[in-house]
Design a protein around this motif. Sequence first.
Motif, PDB file in Angstrom:
ATOM      1  N   ALA A   1       4.968   0.233   3.418  1.00  0.00           N
ATOM      2  CA  ALA A   1       6.351  -0.158   3.754  1.00  0.00           C
ATOM      3  C   ALA A   1       6.801   0.046   5.245  1.00  0.00           C
ATOM      4  O   ALA A   1       7.280  -0.891   6.005  1.00  0.00           O
ATOM      5  CB  ALA A   1       7.482   0.512   2.924  1.00  0.00           C
TER       6      ALA A   1
ATOM      7  N   GLY B   1       7.324  -2.817   8.311  1.00  0.00           N
ATOM      8  CA  GLY B   1       8.393  -2.835   8.877  1.00  0.00           C
ATOM      9  C   GLY B   1       8.183  -2.878  10.564  1.00  0.00           C
ATOM     10  O   GLY B   1       8.975  -3.605  11.306  1.00  0.00           O
TER      11      GLY B   1
ATOM     12  N   THR C   1      -3.625  -3.252   5.295  1.00  0.00           N
ATOM     13  CA  THR C   1      -2.161  -4.069   5.429  1.00  0.00           C
ATOM     14  C   THR C   1      -1.710  -4.657   6.737  1.00  0.00           C
ATOM     15  O   THR C   1      -1.113  -5.752   6.316  1.00  0.00           O
ATOM     16  CB  THR C   1      -1.380  -2.636   5.499  1.00  0.00           C
ATOM     17  OG1 THR C   1      -1.499  -1.923   4.080  1.00  0.00           O
ATOM     18  CG2 THR C   1       0.228  -3.028   5.545  1.00  0.00           C
TER      19      THR C   1
END
Length: 145
Positions: A31, A35, A141
């Motif tokens: 996360a 961001g 990611t």
Amino acid sequence: MLAASAYLGLFLSAFFAATLLPLQSEAVLVALLLGGAHATWALLTVATAGNVLGSWVNWLLGRSLEHYRQRRWFPVSDTRLQQAQSWYARYGRWSLLLSWMPVIGDPLTLVAGVMREPLWRFLLIVTLAKAMRYAVLAAITLTWI
């Protein structure tokens, strides 16, 4: 202030995930990476530090575990503890490279303490394993963005 909160949250989630508590730090890391407000190297450093320190707590618990082995409330049977010790004796310190894995990683760091693995070697191997796990997760990611 928000940056410090994010780093503290990541550190705590990584720390507690490395203990015998059933928590996950990967979701918090992903996360924060998605961001984009924080440097990747800083997030990886904080997550690794928290996770290694949590594993160190397991190692410390393992060091004192034998002292309480004969107590009625002791949570592990002699048979299970002996099985874990023989497994560690068989595969040795390099099994700590699996310390990042769910289910087996946390007990493995505890058994390393029981088996009196030297702290410097324990920290070196566990840091390598956990840093690589977070680095691979970050690479996966960030390539999907």
